[in-house]
Design a protein around this motif. Sequence first.
Motif, PDB file in Angstrom:
ATOM      1  N   VAL A 177      -5.545   4.629  -3.096  1.00 19.63           N
ATOM      2  CA  VAL A 177      -5.912   5.404  -1.945  1.00 19.63           C
ATOM      3  C   VAL A 177      -7.434   3.718  -1.454  1.00 19.63           C
ATOM      4  CG1 VAL A 177      -7.452   7.131  -0.905  1.00 19.63           C
ATOM      5  CG2 VAL A 177      -6.240   7.705  -2.106  1.00 19.63           C
ATOM      6  N   HIS A 178      -7.554   2.933  -2.219  1.00 18.55           N
ATOM      7  CA  HIS A 178      -8.981   2.327  -1.971  1.00 18.55           C
ATOM      8  C   HIS A 178      -7.874   1.135  -1.479  1.00 18.55           C
ATOM      9  CE1 HIS A 178     -11.573  -1.048  -2.086  1.00 18.55           C
ATOM     10  NE2 HIS A 178     -11.061  -2.434  -2.403  1.00 18.55           N
ATOM     11  N   SER A 179      -6.412   0.779  -2.352  1.00 15.82           N
ATOM     12  CA  SER A 179      -5.592  -0.283  -1.841  1.00 15.82           C
ATOM     13  C   SER A 179      -5.320   0.392  -0.774  1.00 15.82           C
ATOM     14  CB  SER A 179      -4.801  -0.595  -2.975  1.00 15.82           C
ATOM     15  OG  SER A 179      -5.723  -0.763  -3.773  1.00 15.82           O
ATOM     16  N   THR A 180      -4.906   1.439  -0.200  1.00 19.30           N
ATOM     17  CA  THR A 180      -3.731   1.746   0.941  1.00 19.30           C
ATOM     18  C   THR A 180      -4.814   1.478   1.738  1.00 19.30           C
ATOM     19  OG1 THR A 180      -2.306   3.239  -0.372  1.00 19.30           O
ATOM     20  CG2 THR A 180      -2.762   3.708   2.046  1.00 19.30           C
ATOM     21  N   CYS A 197      -9.813  -9.674   3.367  1.00 15.80           N
ATOM     22  CA  CYS A 197      -9.618  -8.973   2.402  1.00 15.80           C
ATOM     23  C   CYS A 197     -10.460  -8.251   1.562  1.00 15.80           C
ATOM     24  CB  CYS A 197      -8.688  -9.328   0.948  1.00 15.80           C
ATOM     25  SG  CYS A 197      -7.709  -7.741  -0.614  1.00 15.80           S
ATOM     26  N   ARG A 198     -11.929  -9.758   1.585  1.00 15.37           N
ATOM     27  CA  ARG A 198     -13.292  -9.476   1.203  1.00 15.37           C
ATOM     28  C   ARG A 198     -13.670  -8.268   2.010  1.00 15.37           C
ATOM     29  NH1 ARG A 198     -18.552 -11.671   1.378  1.00 15.37           N
ATOM     30  NH2 ARG A 198     -19.950 -11.075  -0.302  1.00 15.37           N
ATOM     31  N   LEU A 199     -14.624  -8.584   3.218  1.00 13.86           N
ATOM     32  CA  LEU A 199     -14.838  -7.350   4.209  1.00 13.86           C
ATOM     33  C   LEU A 199     -13.907  -6.608   4.102  1.00 13.86           C
ATOM     34  CD1 LEU A 199     -15.259  -8.921   7.900  1.00 13.86           C
ATOM     35  CD2 LEU A 199     -15.020  -6.862   7.286  1.00 13.86           C
ATOM     36  N   GLY A 258       0.709  -8.237   4.330  1.00  9.67           N
ATOM     37  CA  GLY A 258       0.173  -6.695   4.536  1.00  9.67           C
ATOM     38  C   GLY A 258       0.122  -6.573   3.096  1.00  9.67           C
ATOM     39  N   ALA A 259       1.776  -7.106   2.335  1.00  8.67           N
ATOM     40  CA  ALA A 259       1.875  -6.695   0.540  1.00  8.67           C
ATOM     41  C   ALA A 259       0.886  -7.215   0.221  1.00  8.67           C
ATOM     42  CB  ALA A 259       3.443  -7.829   0.097  1.00  8.67           C
ATOM     43  N   GLY A 260      -0.059  -8.561   0.206  1.00  5.59           N
ATOM     44  CA  GLY A 260      -0.671  -8.884  -0.278  1.00  5.59           C
ATOM     45  C   GLY A 260      -1.695  -8.375  -0.507  1.00  5.59           C
ATOM     46  N   PHE A 261      -2.945  -7.823   1.017  1.00  2.00           N
ATOM     47  CA  PHE A 261      -3.660  -6.499   0.779  1.00  2.00           C
ATOM     48  C   PHE A 261      -3.378  -5.452   0.201  1.00  2.00           C
ATOM     49  CE2 PHE A 261      -4.633  -8.894   5.096  1.00  2.00           C
ATOM     50  CZ  PHE A 261      -4.811  -9.866   4.822  1.00  2.00           C
TER      51      PHE A 261
END
Length: 338
Positions: free
Chosen positions: A173-176, A287-289, A202-205
């Motif tokens: 869920v977090h990764s979605t 990504c970090r933000l 997008g795939a990386g995120f």
Amino acid sequence: MSLSLERKSGPGPPVSGMRLADAELGDLYPIGLECLYLDLRAPCDLYRRLQDGEMVFFARRGIPFDQEARDRLHELGVSELYIREDDVPRFFTFIRETLEKIVRDNSVSPQKKAEAVHVSCMETMRRAYADPRAVFLQQAHEVIAPTVDLIVHDDVATRALVQLTAYDHCTYVHSTNVGIFGIALARIMYGQESVAVMERLGAGFFLHDLGKCRIPVEILNKPGSLTPKERRLVNRHPRDGYEILRLEGFMTDEAEILTLQHHEREDGEGYPAGLTSRDIHPYARICRLVDIYEALTADRPYHKRRTTFEALKFMQEQILTDMDQELLRNFVLLFAKS
């Protein structure tokens, strides 16, 4: 679709409500009800679990799944159904093909498109993070592509998608959520990039935390402080994620950056490489933000979720450096428009 619990006598296929022994079922895979789109036919046989834990046959492949069926299941307290493990490829093909049709259909509202994207991403991420083999990573990529397309080309649907993000501590869920937020922010910052670059981003995120599949769930959900040994294990997940993607053949420049650098910090106190400001890629800063924001606004065993306002204020005052303030200002726009 009768839910009678009478056992069918004689040979032939099972009937709705029939109790089935484990030997008859084999391995089953859970699917969320929302993945069975209304007024479309079920892509494979469906089963449900009774309150006593026993499994019953629910519906045959090809049956129209309508609002009446969904309401009946909700009344029974059913939030997910099950399919046979050997039907999983058919099911994910159904998800991908249905999502592509919905995203491309001009008659479908932006809200409905956003709902379809969110459900599809959640389901494919759940599978990919539970079993990160090439076949399931490929399924994830096939769903990420129309997701990126929608976010890049439809502002209204993007705003609806941001509103749909769930507040749950599960890694998938977090990764979605990070995937959705990351693409939306990258579009603001790098909207001139090609569709291919945005799809790889997008795939990386979406897969940035894939290495967490190697961390025991009791450590991920531990309410107290981690021991030094547990912390070392957690801090290994960027390299583990990189290794999984490399071994399964899904490594790209964007995936390498996002997987390895999303926990690096300006002061060199991040991990795994202890990079400092000049060495941290702008993609990784995004990504970090969004990773920090999602963690702050999700219910976790070790803290209560903050509101959007509380999280953004805390990030601005306590976490982000001057180099990230522009990112934060653009990130706030996603919520100002919502």
